[in-house]
Write an enzyme that holds these catalytic residues in place. Structure first.
Site, PDB file in Angstrom:
ATOM      1  N   CYS A 106       0.689  -1.084  -0.047  1.00 29.32           N
ATOM      2  CA  CYS A 106      -0.039  -0.052   0.038  1.00 29.32           C
ATOM      3  C   CYS A 106       0.839   1.208  -0.037  1.00 29.32           C
ATOM      4  O   CYS A 106       1.031   1.841   0.894  1.00 29.32           O
ATOM      5  CB  CYS A 106      -1.086   0.007   1.125  1.00 29.32           C
ATOM      6  N   ALA A 107       1.239   1.463  -1.283  1.00 30.31           N
ATOM      7  CA  ALA A 107       2.691   2.289  -1.251  1.00 30.31           C
ATOM      8  C   ALA A 107       2.526   3.793  -1.395  1.00 30.31           C
ATOM      9  O   ALA A 107       3.457   4.658  -0.676  1.00 30.31           O
ATOM     10  CB  ALA A 107       3.621   1.941  -2.371  1.00 30.31           C
ATOM     11  N   ALA A 108       1.574   4.189  -2.062  1.00 28.29           N
ATOM     12  CA  ALA A 108       1.401   5.853  -2.142  1.00 28.29           C
ATOM     13  C   ALA A 108       1.131   6.486  -0.826  1.00 28.29           C
ATOM     14  O   ALA A 108       0.468   5.844   0.100  1.00 28.29           O
ATOM     15  CB  ALA A 108       0.041   5.998  -3.055  1.00 28.29           C
ATOM     16  N   PRO A 109       1.698   7.691  -0.839  1.00 26.10           N
ATOM     17  CA  PRO A 109       2.161   8.450  -1.742  1.00 26.10           C
ATOM     18  C   PRO A 109       3.836   8.391  -1.830  1.00 26.10           C
ATOM     19  O   PRO A 109       4.613   9.113  -2.517  1.00 26.10           O
ATOM     20  CB  PRO A 109       2.171   9.898  -1.084  1.00 26.10           C
ATOM     21  N   GLY A 110       4.393   7.220  -1.177  1.00 26.08           N
ATOM     22  CA  GLY A 110       5.736   6.860  -1.486  1.00 26.08           C
ATOM     23  C   GLY A 110       6.868   7.154  -0.382  1.00 26.08           C
ATOM     24  O   GLY A 110       8.002   7.015  -0.682  1.00 26.08           O
ATOM     25  N   ASP A 130      -0.107   0.336  -5.309  1.00 21.54           N
ATOM     26  CA  ASP A 130      -1.358   1.014  -4.416  1.00 21.54           C
ATOM     27  C   ASP A 130      -2.497   0.771  -5.593  1.00 21.54           C
ATOM     28  O   ASP A 130      -2.337   0.820  -6.853  1.00 21.54           O
ATOM     29  CB  ASP A 130      -1.056   2.443  -4.283  1.00 21.54           C
ATOM     30  N   ASP A 157      -5.413  -4.230  -6.585  1.00 19.04           N
ATOM     31  CA  ASP A 157      -5.872  -4.480  -5.173  1.00 19.04           C
ATOM     32  C   ASP A 157      -4.909  -5.410  -4.619  1.00 19.04           C
ATOM     33  O   ASP A 157      -4.796  -6.675  -5.077  1.00 19.04           O
ATOM     34  CB  ASP A 157      -7.323  -5.132  -5.504  1.00 19.04           C
ATOM     35  N   CYS A 230      -1.638   3.663  11.522  1.00 17.42           N
ATOM     36  CA  CYS A 230      -1.559   4.799  12.108  1.00 17.42           C
ATOM     37  C   CYS A 230      -2.891   4.964  13.100  1.00 17.42           C
ATOM     38  O   CYS A 230      -3.660   5.882  13.024  1.00 17.42           O
ATOM     39  CB  CYS A 230      -1.367   6.025  11.373  1.00 17.42           C
TER      40      CYS A 230
END
Length: 318
Positions: A106-110, A130, A157, A230
């Protein structure tokens, strides 16, 4: 209801916890080791008249009292990247090595993708995935600005991620920094508390279970998977770990983080979780003057290996 109320039984000092959640979050940048050293960043900030405070537990992090991490030339030149302190923790726990194959699910925004690439000396392969195509543009921009060349960007996904477009079918390490209810970001985004609902917590927990399960399946035996959020919600943290421990071939392992942490909880709202979830780390804002966070480290294949080593051969078709 303020969702923070429900977590008061979990914290050691309720007044300090609530006071910390009400304070603005410090602005922080991370040194991009591909382009500069912490010493050179300090010199650049001095030359540019940028006020900064080194973070005592990580020599590559700097707090900027005046905010605006992108408003200076070291940022524009790719020497720094705005990244919250606790956001650095999953990359430290993952400990990627040069030459490995790593999946950021789930990489964005990096921010974590580029931190991983930095730790790998820009060698090997980071597959940055993502499911939100719009957010991927920010990831690509950040990777280009920071000079990352070993990243492959995919739009899938993560629960059903396919390795068919790649030239290999398993990873050495995987990071699941999962979408969540974001309560731990309330110091920079107070609106998350007004928008919070228990229905959303339950809905996103189902997504988290699917993504983490797929990460375990896609990682080689002996490889490492790091799970982070988070949020303070056990439904999205320990309950997700408990589910995947029961359904996949993996185990939670002990690991160290350079901040004051609390162990994962084994009971919540009438539910009990596997005792090993105490190996996970809870980070509360009042303990380190940071955002709230949760981080856990799993080894795939039970007792197999130690998560080290580099996969042989295979390049990515890009």
């Amino acid at each position: 209801m303020n969702p923070l109320d429900r977590y008061e039984p979990l914290v050691d000092d309720v007044d300090a916890f609530r006071a910390a959640c009400d304070r603005p979050l410090p602005s922080v940048v991370r040194t991009n080791g591909i382009a500069a050293t912490p010493a050179r960043v300090r010199e650049a900030f001095d030359e540019a008249g940028v006020a900064y405070e080194p973070v005592d537990w990580h020599d590559g992090l700097f707090r900027l009292p005046d905010g605006n991490p992108g408003g200076n030339w070291p940022y524009v030149h790719g020497w720094t990247h705005g990244q919250e302190e606790v956001s650095v923790l999953p990359g430290l726990a993952l400990d990627p090595q040069p030459g490995e194959r790593v999946w950021d699910a789930c990489a964005a925004p990096g921010s974590k993708t580029t931190q991983i690439a930095d730790a790998m000396d820009d060698e090997g392969t980071v597959v940055a995935n993502d499911n939100n195509l719009g957010r991927l543009s920010a990831l690509r921009h950040n990777a280009e600005r920071l000079g990352i060349t070993n990243a492959v960007v995919t739009n899938q996904d993560a629960r059903n991620f396919s390795t068919k477009p790649l030239a290999f079918d398993e990873f050495d390490r995987a990071l699941v920094d999962a979408p969540c209810s974001c309560e731990g970001t309330c110091r920079k985004n107070p609106d998350v508390l007004d928008q919070w609902t228990l229905d959303h917590v339950h809905a996103v927990a189902g997504i988290q279970k699917g993504v983490l399960a797929r990460a375990v399946q896609a990682t080689r035996p002996g490889g490492v998977v790091v799970y982070s959020t988070c949020t303070f919600a056990p439904e999205e943290n320990e309950a997700v770990l408990d589910h995947v421990l029961a359904s996949e071939d993996c185990e939670l392992v002990d690991f160290d983080l350079p901040l004051d942490t609390d162990p994962g909880v084994t009971e919540w709202d009438g539910e009990t979780y596997d005792e090993s979830v105490t190996r996970a780390k809870r980070i509360y804002p009042h303990r380190n003057d940071t955002g709230g966070f949760f981080c856990a480290k799993l080894r795939v294949g039970g007792a197999a290996g130690d998560g080290g080593g580099v996969a042989d051969g295979g390049e990515v078709d890009a």
